[in-house]
Enzyme design. Structure first.
Site, PDB file in Angstrom:
ATOM      1  N   TYR A   1      18.764  48.270  27.008  1.00  0.00           N
ATOM      2  CA  TYR A   1      17.564  47.646  28.155  1.00  0.00           C
ATOM      3  C   TYR A   1      18.376  45.504  28.074  1.00  0.00           C
ATOM      4  O   TYR A   1      17.890  45.533  28.583  1.00  0.00           O
ATOM      5  CB  TYR A   1      16.329  48.147  27.399  1.00  0.00           C
ATOM      6  CG  TYR A   1      15.327  47.408  28.524  1.00  0.00           C
ATOM      7  CD1 TYR A   1      14.824  47.886  30.262  1.00  0.00           C
ATOM      8  CD2 TYR A   1      14.139  46.123  28.669  1.00  0.00           C
ATOM      9  CE1 TYR A   1      13.784  47.509  31.182  1.00  0.00           C
ATOM     10  CE2 TYR A   1      13.525  45.599  29.350  1.00  0.00           C
ATOM     11  CZ  TYR A   1      13.122  46.037  30.767  1.00  0.00           C
ATOM     12  OH  TYR A   1      12.170  45.957  31.219  1.00  0.00           O
TER      13      TYR A   1
ATOM     14  N   TYR B   1       0.625  52.705  16.731  1.00  0.00           N
ATOM     15  CA  TYR B   1       2.079  52.552  16.411  1.00  0.00           C
ATOM     16  C   TYR B   1       2.517  51.692  14.853  1.00  0.00           C
ATOM     17  O   TYR B   1       1.893  50.593  15.422  1.00  0.00           O
ATOM     18  CB  TYR B   1       3.512  52.623  16.690  1.00  0.00           C
ATOM     19  CG  TYR B   1       3.427  53.618  17.850  1.00  0.00           C
ATOM     20  CD1 TYR B   1       3.046  55.390  17.840  1.00  0.00           C
ATOM     21  CD2 TYR B   1       4.666  53.609  18.771  1.00  0.00           C
ATOM     22  CE1 TYR B   1       2.876  55.841  18.609  1.00  0.00           C
ATOM     23  CE2 TYR B   1       4.198  54.439  20.534  1.00  0.00           C
ATOM     24  CZ  TYR B   1       4.006  55.644  20.223  1.00  0.00           C
ATOM     25  OH  TYR B   1       4.124  56.639  20.982  1.00  0.00           O
TER      26      TYR B   1
ATOM     27  N   THR C   1       1.562  42.327  17.773  1.00  0.00           N
ATOM     28  CA  THR C   1       0.929  41.756  19.004  1.00  0.00           C
ATOM     29  C   THR C   1       1.559  41.941  20.125  1.00  0.00           C
ATOM     30  O   THR C   1       2.811  41.998  20.776  1.00  0.00           O
ATOM     31  CB  THR C   1       0.161  40.281  19.088  1.00  0.00           C
ATOM     32  OG1 THR C   1       0.880  39.969  19.287  1.00  0.00           O
ATOM     33  CG2 THR C   1      -0.435  40.518  18.159  1.00  0.00           C
TER      34      THR C   1
HETATM   35  N1  UDP Z   1       2.415  51.530  21.517  1.00  0.00           N
HETATM   36  C1  UDP Z   1       1.406  52.263  20.363  1.00  0.00           C
HETATM   37  N2  UDP Z   1       0.411  53.527  20.774  1.00  0.00           N
HETATM   38  C2  UDP Z   1       1.363  54.150  21.913  1.00  0.00           C
HETATM   39  C3  UDP Z   1       2.183  53.538  22.673  1.00  0.00           C
HETATM   40  C4  UDP Z   1       3.042  51.845  21.934  1.00  0.00           C
HETATM   41  O1  UDP Z   1       0.621  51.790  19.240  1.00  0.00           O
HETATM   42  O2  UDP Z   1       1.190  55.370  21.874  1.00  0.00           O
HETATM   43  C5  UDP Z   1       2.331  49.981  20.549  1.00  0.00           C
HETATM   44  C6  UDP Z   1       3.904  49.846  20.814  1.00  0.00           C
HETATM   45  O3  UDP Z   1       4.599  50.290  19.079  1.00  0.00           O
HETATM   46  C7  UDP Z   1       3.595  48.499  20.975  1.00  0.00           C
HETATM   47  C8  UDP Z   1       2.855  47.834  21.562  1.00  0.00           C
HETATM   48  O4  UDP Z   1       2.313  49.841  21.334  1.00  0.00           O
HETATM   49  O5  UDP Z   1       4.347  47.918  19.781  1.00  0.00           O
HETATM   50  C9  UDP Z   1       3.407  47.488  22.867  1.00  0.00           C
HETATM   51  O6  UDP Z   1       4.392  48.999  23.507  1.00  0.00           O
HETATM   52  P1  UDP Z   1       4.897  49.498  24.998  1.00  0.00           P
HETATM   53  O7  UDP Z   1       5.735  50.283  24.475  1.00  0.00           O
HETATM   54  O8  UDP Z   1       3.974  49.370  25.859  1.00  0.00           O
HETATM   55  O9  UDP Z   1       5.215  48.413  25.497  1.00  0.00           O
HETATM   56  P2  UDP Z   1       6.777  47.308  24.543  1.00  0.00           P
HETATM   57  O10 UDP Z   1       5.971  46.181  24.687  1.00  0.00           O
HETATM   58  O11 UDP Z   1       7.135  47.898  23.295  1.00  0.00           O
HETATM   59  O12 UDP Z   1       7.841  47.467  25.609  1.00  0.00           O
END
Ligand code: UDP
Length: 341
Positions: free
Chosen positions: A151, A210, A216
């Site tokens: 990506y 996670y 953040t």
């Molecule tokens: N995340 C989380 N729980 C979830 C899904 C995502 O803690 O069920 C965390 C993920 O590891 C990241 C953040 O939330 O640190 C944002 O994740 P997302 O997939 O929404 O977007 P990203 O910014 O990583 O593309």
């Protein structure tokens, strides 16, 4: 209107979360919209309300392949690409080619029609940033061989291609670097934090954080993002490069989860899961360029945006619960009008 004629706008990825809101906004402005979507991650439900709209056409096509030769445009938005980590990692080869081949095909369309082209890029081009907040002049810290590379590197290649077309005078381009965006029409199953946490909180399921939740993000409400995209496309003159679009209000994932729990009055437990590989630790846009160039800044406070998103997911859950069970063998439901006006 262009020379007294209705402006024709192609929205690649127009059945997706952002794309479908963009189609709505363009139609409200009076444009004729041609949505091009493969429906790999986009959804017909997002466009159902447009099925009788005379200024809306749907072309079911994958931008990786040749586009219909009859396609014409005064402006081209390229939002075609799976955008959530689980979805874009499910078929990494396709994700990479969507950004590279798809962007090339759409740039060539813009070139052939003399149309302005807007590439939906991403904050992921900054990778796990060592510079904070992220300015457009920062070149990023991307792992080129990791699970997010399909990506991140695909979107970086798409930016390179777009600016090469611009340098060569082949198309007038705009590049928006879109930071985390949320709102109605996110897929409940797309695995992103807002959709996951809201659906889990509403269902009373465990809420998955996670890592320790101290990473953040800065979340922008969808209507603000669409406003930014429209302004960038409409901007006359040459932007100095890509433009960050996002909300600079930065918070931890743990904080976001607590806010959703309060707003949903949920009794869900919070459970910690392993932090995905290469998960960026901090992310926050510097939006001064968008402010100066476009007079743009997000206006929706997080709480208002979350309330609207929660209400939408709650309605969706209700609709799903009251829908009759699908027949065991279904013909593909295709009441959408397909064509090119
Ligand atoms: N995340 C989380 N729980 C979830 C899904 C995502 O803690 O069920 C965390 C993920 O590891 C990241 C953040 O939330 O640190 C944002 O994740 P997302 O997939 O929404 O977007 P990203 O910014 O990583 O593309």
């Amino acid at each position: 209107m262009k020379n007294g004629k209705t402006r024709q706008v192609v929205v690649a990825g127009g059945a997706g979360f952002l794309g479908s809101h963009l189609c709505d906004a363009l139609l409200a402005e009076g444009a004729h919209v041609v949505c091009v979507d493969s429906f790999r991650t986009g959804r017909r439900e997002n466009l159902r309300h447009l099925s009788r709209e005379p200024r809306f056409d749907l072309v079911e096509a994958d931008v990786i392949g040749p586009l219909p030769t009859r396609l014409r445009a005064d402006a081209v938005f390229n939002l075609a690409c799976a955008a959530s980590p689980p979805h874009y990692q499910a078929d990494p080869e396709h994700t990479m080619l969507t950004s590279v081949m798809g962007t090339r095909n759409l740039l060539r369309l813009a070139e052939a029609c003399g149309a302005r082209f807007l590439q939906a890029s991403t904050s992921e081009v900054y990778g796990d940033p060592e510079s904070h907040p992220q300015c457009e002049t920062y070149w990023g810290n991307v792992n080129p061989t990791g699970p997010r590379a399909c990506y991140d590197e695909g979107k970086r290649a798409a930016e390179a291609l777009a600016f090469d077309f611009a340098r060569a005078g082949r198309a007038e381009v705009r590049v928006a670097r879109i930071f985390n965006t949320y709102g109605p029409r996110m897929r409940a199953d797309d695995g992103r934090v807002v959709s996951n946490v809201v659906t889990q909180a509403l269902a009373g399921d465990d809420i998955t954080v996670y890592g320790q939740g101290c990473q953040t993000r800065s979340f922008c409400y969808v209507s603000d993002m669409i406003d930014g995209l429209l302004r960038l496309m409409a901007h006359e003159g040459n932007p100095p490069g890509p433009v960050n679009l996002g909300n600079p209000n930065e918070l931890t994932v743990g904080d976001l989860v607590q806010r959703v729990i309060v707003l949903t009055k949920s009794r869900s437990n919070v459970v910690n899961r392993p932090l995905p590989e290469d998960d960026p630790r901090r992310r926050r846009p510097d939006i001064s360029r968008a402010g100066t160039l476009l007079g743009w800044a997000p206006r929706t406070p997080l709480e208002a945006g979350l309330r609207a998103t929660i209400a939408w997911f709650a309605e969706e859950a209700q609709r799903a619960a009251s829908a009759p069970a699908p027949p065991r063998r279904t013909a593909a439901p295709r009441p959408m009008r397909v064509g090119l006006g």
